[in-house]
Design a protein around this motif. Structure first.
Motif, PDB file in Angstrom:
ATOM      1  N   ARG A   1       0.774  11.783  22.190  1.00 18.43           N
ATOM      2  CA  ARG A   1      -0.632  11.380  22.268  1.00 18.43           C
ATOM      3  C   ARG A   1      -1.550  12.601  22.352  1.00 18.43           C
ATOM      4  O   ARG A   1      -2.685  12.568  21.868  1.00 18.43           O
TER       5      ARG A   1
ATOM      6  N   TYR B   1       2.321   7.591  12.460  1.00 17.28           N
ATOM      7  CA  TYR B   1       2.922   6.304  12.086  1.00 17.28           C
ATOM      8  C   TYR B   1       2.295   5.748  10.807  1.00 17.28           C
ATOM      9  O   TYR B   1       2.988   5.183   9.962  1.00 17.28           O
TER      10      TYR B   1
ATOM     11  N   ILE C   1       6.030  10.429  25.067  1.00 14.65           N
ATOM     12  CA  ILE C   1       4.883   9.669  24.550  1.00 14.65           C
ATOM     13  C   ILE C   1       3.585  10.421  24.828  1.00 14.65           C
ATOM     14  O   ILE C   1       2.702  10.524  23.965  1.00 14.65           O
TER      15      ILE C   1
ATOM     16  N   MET D   1       8.587   2.181  18.757  1.00 12.07           N
ATOM     17  CA  MET D   1       7.499   3.155  18.702  1.00 12.07           C
ATOM     18  C   MET D   1       6.755   3.167  20.031  1.00 12.07           C
ATOM     19  O   MET D   1       6.444   2.102  20.585  1.00 12.07           O
ATOM     20  N   ASN D   2       6.473   4.356  20.553  1.00  9.58           N
ATOM     21  CA  ASN D   2       5.711   4.535  21.788  1.00  9.58           C
ATOM     22  C   ASN D   2       6.262   3.677  22.927  1.00  9.58           C
ATOM     23  O   ASN D   2       7.439   3.790  23.277  1.00  9.58           O
TER      24      ASN D   2
ATOM     25  N   ASP E   1       2.242   9.663  17.127  1.00  8.28           N
ATOM     26  CA  ASP E   1       3.043   8.623  17.771  1.00  8.28           C
ATOM     27  C   ASP E   1       4.470   9.120  17.964  1.00  8.28           C
ATOM     28  O   ASP E   1       4.920  10.055  17.294  1.00  8.28           O
TER      29      ASP E   1
END
Length: 217
Positions: A33, A56, A29, A1-2, A38
């Motif tokens: 944002r 998420y 990413i 994630m990210n 996410d």
């Protein structure tokens, strides 16, 4: 994630399911944002890996919900066992029967096992009578899946949860009858003589020599 995504480029799917094509991981990413979400890796084995912009927290909640439902389904298929002896007294039998009722209400099958030792095998009728009594007491929440039978020194009976009763299908409400206002009713009204006309008395002729208007009869 990210930032945990280590590959330089990923194929990105937007939060609405739109294909955004291949982007650098940093740009993907940043895009996530910007909308307060996410970047999640959903296809790590693809080339390049597939990532999706999503919430998420919501994703984690849905995963936990699926796992809970899976555990619940597994629990429903679970088999519980209630053991007893020919010498088990009535009070203990009631406790075991009530516990079996709870298992059945939770959706579990229940196996009743009576163990015979030594000379107790000469009194197998006690086991059958006990199981028949239990079957009767639990008939409102169970159905017999396996009849009472003897396996070596053990007598076994299996009860399964009873199927829930079917809900009756409501019948459609009858439509109220409407008064007839079409041509038929108007024709009927025309054919019926009015009360004033039918009940009006016939006019008697005036006697001779009496002036009736401008003429003398």
């Amino acid at each position: 994630m990210n930032e945990q995504i280590r590959v330089p480029k990923v194929r990105v799917i937007s939060e609405t399911g739109e294909q955004l094509g291949i982007l650098s991981t940093r740009d993907a990413i940043d895009r996530a944002r910007m909308v307060g979400l996410d970047l999640m890796e959903v296809g790590p084995t693809e080339n390049p890996p597939v990532c999706k912009i999503m919430d998420y927290g919501k994703f984690k909640y849905q995963q936990q919900k699926k796992e809970h439902l899976a555990r619940k389904k597994q629990h429903v298929n679970e088999m519980k066992e209630v053991r007893m002896r020919p010498k088990t007294d009535d009070h203990d039998l009631d406790i075991k029967t009530n516990k079996a009722r709870e298992f059945l209400k939770d959706g579990c099958k229940v196996q009743f096992t009576m163990i015979f030792r030594g000379r107790e095998q000469l009194h197998q009728h006690i086991g059958r009578e006990t199981f028949n009594d239990i079957m009767t007491k639990l008939s409102d929440v169970s159905k017999v899946e396996r009849e009472t039978r003897l396996e070596g020194r053990r007598m076994i009976m299996i009860l399964a949860p009873a199927a829930p009763p079917k809900k009756p299908v409501p019948k459609p409400a009858a439509k109220p009858k409407q008064e007839q206002t079409g041509p038929a009713s108007s024709e009927a009204a025309k054919t019926e003589p009015s009360q004033s006309q039918s009940e009006q008395p016939a006019q008697e002729p005036a006697p001779a020599g009496v002036n009736n208007g401008n003429e003398t009869i």
